[in-house]
Design a protein around this motif. Structure first.
Motif, PDB file in Angstrom:
ATOM      1  N   THR A 316       3.539 -19.432  -4.939  1.00 51.60           N
ATOM      2  CA  THR A 316       2.662 -18.887  -3.902  1.00 51.60           C
ATOM      3  C   THR A 316       2.592 -17.365  -3.982  1.00 51.60           C
ATOM      4  N   GLY A 317       3.751 -16.717  -4.134  1.00 52.23           N
ATOM      5  CA  GLY A 317       3.775 -15.264  -4.249  1.00 52.23           C
ATOM      6  C   GLY A 317       3.027 -14.771  -5.474  1.00 52.23           C
ATOM      7  N   THR A 318       3.159 -15.506  -6.590  1.00 50.13           N
ATOM      8  CA  THR A 318       2.450 -15.125  -7.812  1.00 50.13           C
ATOM      9  C   THR A 318       0.943 -15.248  -7.631  1.00 50.13           C
ATOM     10  N   LEU A 319       0.504 -16.313  -6.981  1.00 54.00           N
ATOM     11  CA  LEU A 319      -0.931 -16.491  -6.725  1.00 54.00           C
ATOM     12  C   LEU A 319      -1.475 -15.378  -5.827  1.00 54.00           C
ATOM     13  N   LEU A 320      -0.697 -14.972  -4.835  1.00 49.54           N
ATOM     14  CA  LEU A 320      -1.128 -13.869  -3.963  1.00 49.54           C
ATOM     15  C   LEU A 320      -1.246 -12.574  -4.759  1.00 49.54           C
ATOM     16  N   ALA A 321      -0.296 -12.355  -5.664  1.00 52.66           N
ATOM     17  CA  ALA A 321      -0.355 -11.149  -6.502  1.00 52.66           C
ATOM     18  C   ALA A 321      -1.576 -11.187  -7.420  1.00 52.66           C
ATOM     19  N   LEU A 322      -1.832 -12.349  -8.037  1.00 51.36           N
ATOM     20  CA  LEU A 322      -2.982 -12.487  -8.922  1.00 51.36           C
ATOM     21  C   LEU A 322      -4.297 -12.285  -8.177  1.00 51.36           C
ATOM     22  N   ALA A 323      -4.314 -12.676  -6.904  1.00 50.12           N
ATOM     23  CA  ALA A 323      -5.525 -12.525  -6.099  1.00 50.12           C
ATOM     24  C   ALA A 323      -5.745 -11.086  -5.643  1.00 50.12           C
ATOM     25  N   GLY A 324      -4.800 -10.199  -5.965  1.00 48.62           N
ATOM     26  CA  GLY A 324      -4.943  -8.792  -5.591  1.00 48.62           C
ATOM     27  C   GLY A 324      -4.673  -8.528  -4.135  1.00 48.62           C
ATOM     28  N   MET A 325      -3.901  -9.413  -3.496  1.00 46.31           N
ATOM     29  CA  MET A 325      -3.667  -9.280  -2.058  1.00 46.31           C
ATOM     30  C   MET A 325      -2.468  -8.404  -1.727  1.00 46.31           C
ATOM     31  N   ASP A 326      -1.765  -7.894  -2.761  1.00 46.57           N
ATOM     32  CA  ASP A 326      -0.551  -7.128  -2.475  1.00 46.57           C
ATOM     33  C   ASP A 326      -0.840  -5.876  -1.660  1.00 46.57           C
ATOM     34  N   ALA A 327      -1.978  -5.213  -1.929  1.00 47.27           N
ATOM     35  CA  ALA A 327      -2.311  -3.996  -1.180  1.00 47.27           C
ATOM     36  C   ALA A 327      -2.626  -4.312   0.279  1.00 47.27           C
ATOM     37  N   LEU A 328      -3.235  -5.475   0.524  1.00 43.85           N
ATOM     38  CA  LEU A 328      -3.567  -5.866   1.883  1.00 43.85           C
ATOM     39  C   LEU A 328      -2.356  -6.421   2.618  1.00 43.85           C
ATOM     40  N   LEU A 329      -1.402  -6.953   1.865  1.00 45.04           N
ATOM     41  CA  LEU A 329      -0.260  -7.602   2.486  1.00 45.04           C
ATOM     42  C   LEU A 329       0.703  -6.626   3.134  1.00 45.04           C
ATOM     43  N   VAL A 330       0.890  -5.444   2.539  1.00 43.60           N
ATOM     44  CA  VAL A 330       1.938  -4.543   3.022  1.00 43.60           C
ATOM     45  C   VAL A 330       1.735  -4.135   4.486  1.00 43.60           C
ATOM     46  N   PRO A 331       0.539  -3.665   4.902  1.00 40.75           N
ATOM     47  CA  PRO A 331       0.378  -3.353   6.328  1.00 40.75           C
ATOM     48  C   PRO A 331       0.606  -4.569   7.227  1.00 40.75           C
ATOM     49  N   PHE A 332       0.159  -5.738   6.758  1.00 42.47           N
ATOM     50  CA  PHE A 332       0.363  -6.963   7.523  1.00 42.47           C
ATOM     51  C   PHE A 332       1.844  -7.293   7.661  1.00 42.47           C
ATOM     52  N   LEU A 333       2.590  -7.141   6.554  1.00 41.52           N
ATOM     53  CA  LEU A 333       4.005  -7.472   6.579  1.00 41.52           C
ATOM     54  C   LEU A 333       4.800  -6.495   7.424  1.00 41.52           C
ATOM     55  N   ILE A 334       4.409  -5.215   7.408  1.00 49.82           N
ATOM     56  CA  ILE A 334       5.084  -4.230   8.254  1.00 49.82           C
ATOM     57  C   ILE A 334       4.853  -4.559   9.730  1.00 49.82           C
ATOM     58  N   ALA A 335       3.614  -4.956  10.043  1.00 47.02           N
ATOM     59  CA  ALA A 335       3.310  -5.364  11.423  1.00 47.02           C
ATOM     60  C   ALA A 335       4.103  -6.611  11.797  1.00 47.02           C
ATOM     61  N   LEU A 336       4.173  -7.558  10.858  1.00 48.91           N
ATOM     62  CA  LEU A 336       4.926  -8.774  11.108  1.00 48.91           C
ATOM     63  C   LEU A 336       6.406  -8.473  11.295  1.00 48.91           C
ATOM     64  N   GLY A 337       6.868  -7.400  10.625  1.00 52.03           N
ATOM     65  CA  GLY A 337       8.263  -7.001  10.785  1.00 52.03           C
ATOM     66  C   GLY A 337       8.629  -6.641  12.205  1.00 52.03           C
ATOM     67  N   THR A 338       7.647  -6.232  13.003  1.00 52.68           N
ATOM     68  CA  THR A 338       7.902  -5.959  14.419  1.00 52.68           C
ATOM     69  C   THR A 338       8.257  -7.238  15.157  1.00 52.68           C
ATOM     70  N   CYS A 339       7.782  -8.370  14.649  1.00 51.18           N
ATOM     71  CA  CYS A 339       8.009  -9.647  15.331  1.00 51.18           C
ATOM     72  C   CYS A 339       9.342 -10.288  14.957  1.00 51.18           C
ATOM     73  N   ILE A 340       9.999  -9.804  13.911  1.00 51.62           N
ATOM     74  CA  ILE A 340      11.230 -10.448  13.449  1.00 51.62           C
ATOM     75  C   ILE A 340      12.490  -9.948  14.157  1.00 51.62           C
ATOM     76  N   PRO A 341      12.646  -8.632  14.420  1.00 53.43           N
ATOM     77  CA  PRO A 341      13.863  -8.204  15.120  1.00 53.43           C
ATOM     78  C   PRO A 341      14.126  -8.909  16.448  1.00 53.43           C
ATOM     79  N   PRO A 342      13.102  -9.185  17.294  1.00 54.46           N
ATOM     80  CA  PRO A 342      13.400  -9.942  18.521  1.00 54.46           C
ATOM     81  C   PRO A 342      14.002 -11.317  18.243  1.00 54.46           C
ATOM     82  N   LEU A 343      13.646 -11.925  17.109  1.00 53.13           N
ATOM     83  CA  LEU A 343      14.251 -13.208  16.752  1.00 53.13           C
ATOM     84  C   LEU A 343      15.752 -13.044  16.543  1.00 53.13           C
ATOM     85  N   GLY A 344      16.138 -11.985  15.818  1.00 52.43           N
ATOM     86  CA  GLY A 344      17.558 -11.721  15.645  1.00 52.43           C
ATOM     87  C   GLY A 344      18.252 -11.462  16.968  1.00 52.43           C
ATOM     88  N   GLY A 345      17.574 -10.725  17.861  1.00 54.89           N
ATOM     89  CA  GLY A 345      18.142 -10.469  19.179  1.00 54.89           C
ATOM     90  C   GLY A 345      18.360 -11.739  19.984  1.00 54.89           C
TER      91      GLY A 345
END
Length: 420
Positions: A316-345
């Motif tokens: 799945t990760g390789t297909l996302l890379a081949l599709a050129g989505m890596d540049a679009l993914l980083v802002p999304f993943l950083i935003a998603l990172g805001t949602c993960i710390p409350p889970l740890g809490g």
């Protein structure tokens, strides 16, 4: 080519005492995970905004907070033998834990896609290859990087035992040269900041860059022989190791206007060493990342076929890379990172306030489909973090810790004392 033998690694149960690992193995594995290129870019942002003395204080505070958070989850993992995904069954419920699986799994496979695209693009650029080489290189590294994760903890540890000392040596060589080129302490201290950032923003950058990884470090800390070993190894990786990566990025930005140690090595005339560093740096993070995906995926699918889930994530990760989505993914993943710390809490709060420092065996636990106090506290803490102007990851964790006991009281959930 035949695949290596995949170890079970207990994807749906506690790690038994006879499968626990020695401290050195755990520490090197975690250090390999935190030796991450993106962390150096975070250091570059800070290096442009703070004088050297203030920068060192900021790095110390930010990474100490990150280390304390990671160590708290590490302690629970070592005591219980459970991964973050399995802990979430207690905090969110049998079916509610699917929320955690999706959050953790999507984030990790997204970062895997970014790493696959990064190494392919850097090799094409550095070696002067035609753009047509990018796709086959992505396929090569997309499946190559996951082989040690396919094997399991044993494969991750074998790679880290070789790669971490090698990377430490390469980093030391580069930083000695950079220190000399920058004029030592006097020269670096004299460099005036070219950007402006406050301490809150600086801590957000340090803490936020790797907080998702810190939340999932339990996937290896559950193999620790004692909670003390888990805590020590985690602080070594997330306080010292991650702090070193931030500092390296800052020094590179100071001296060469380039935070990535790989690019710095190339600028220093050490191209071959730089490419070796890139390969080791990404492999030791990529295999840990896709291992995290498998831990979440096994819990979501309720399957013990961890090796095949690992391969599915890599594909799945390789297909996302081949599709050129890596540049679009980083802002999304950083935003998603805001949602993960409350889970740890919520996981920490559930273990301390409701479970009173003790999980029953997972097979014996009578867990609800949806644990409403945990889900409610998570939702409220995530909203608070999302709209917070000050260090959203820390706000999310603090809110989860404060709100979980209140949600338990409001929803009639009493604390569960361990049987004597």
């Amino acid at each position: 080519m035949a695949l290596p033998q995949a170890d079970n690694d207990y994807p749906l149960s506690e790690v038994p005492d006879d499968a626990r690992k020695p401290f050195a193995s755990l520490a090197l594995l975690l250090l390999g995970f935190t030796f991450f290129t993106a962390t150096m870019f975070a250091g570059g942002q800070l290096g442009a905004a703070f004088p050297l003395g203030e920068l060192l204080a900021l790095i110390g505070v930010g990474n100490l907070l990150l280390g304390i958070y990671a160590a708290a989850i590490a302690c629970i993992a070592a005591r219980s033998g459970l991964s973050t995904a399995l802990m979430s069954r207690f905090a969110l419920g049998e079916h509610g834990s699917a929320l955690a699986d999706l959050l953790l799994g999507v984030t990790q496979v997204g970062w895997y896609a970014w790493g696959v695209a990064t190494i392919a693009n850097v090799l094409v650029s550095t070696l002067g290859l035609t753009p047509d080489w990018a796709a086959p290189l992505m396929v090569l590294f997309g499946f190559g990087f996951c082989l040690t994760a396919f094997v399991g903890y044993r494969g991750l540890a074998l790679l880290s035992n070789v790669a971490v000392p090698a990377m430490a040596l390469l980093i030391a060589i580069s930083m000695i040269i950079a220190w000399h080129d920058g004029g030592g302490w006097v020269g670096l201290s004299a460099i005036a900041p070219s950007a402006s950032l406050g301490w809150a923003a600086g801590i957000t950058i340090i803490f936020g860059t790797f907080v998702s990884g810190a939340t999932q470090a339990s996937n290896w800390n559950r193999f620790a022989r004692t909670p003390r070993q888990a805590i020590t190894a985690t602080l070594l990786a997330f306080f010292i190791g991650n702090g070193l990566m931030v500092l390296i990025g800052a020094v590179g930005a100071f001296v060469y206007q380039q935070p990535d140690v790989v690019e710095v090595l190339i600028l220093q005339g050490l191209t071959v060493i730089g490419l070796a560093m890139l390969f080791l740096n990404l492999w030791t993070t990529q295999d840990n990342t896709i291992y995290n995906f498998a831990a979440a995926g096994c819990n979501l699918l309720r399957t013990r076929q961890r090796g095949w889930v690992t391969l599915g994530g890599a594909a799945t990760g390789t297909l996302l890379a081949l599709a050129g989505m890596d540049a679009l993914l980083v802002p999304f993943l950083i935003a998603l990172g805001t949602c993960i710390p409350p889970l740890g809490g919520v996981i920490i709060a559930d273990y301390v306030f409701l479970r009173r420092g003790h999980y029953p065996r997972l097979d014996d636990a009578m867990l609800p489909a949806f644990h409403l106090p945990g889900l409610s506290a998570y939702a409220l803490a995530t909203l608070g973090a999302w709209f917070s102007p000050w260090v959203p990851p820390l706000v999310g964790i603090a809110l989860a810790l404060a709100l979980y006991p209140l949600c338990c009281r409001c929803l009639g959930q009493r604390s569960m004392k361990p049987a004597l």
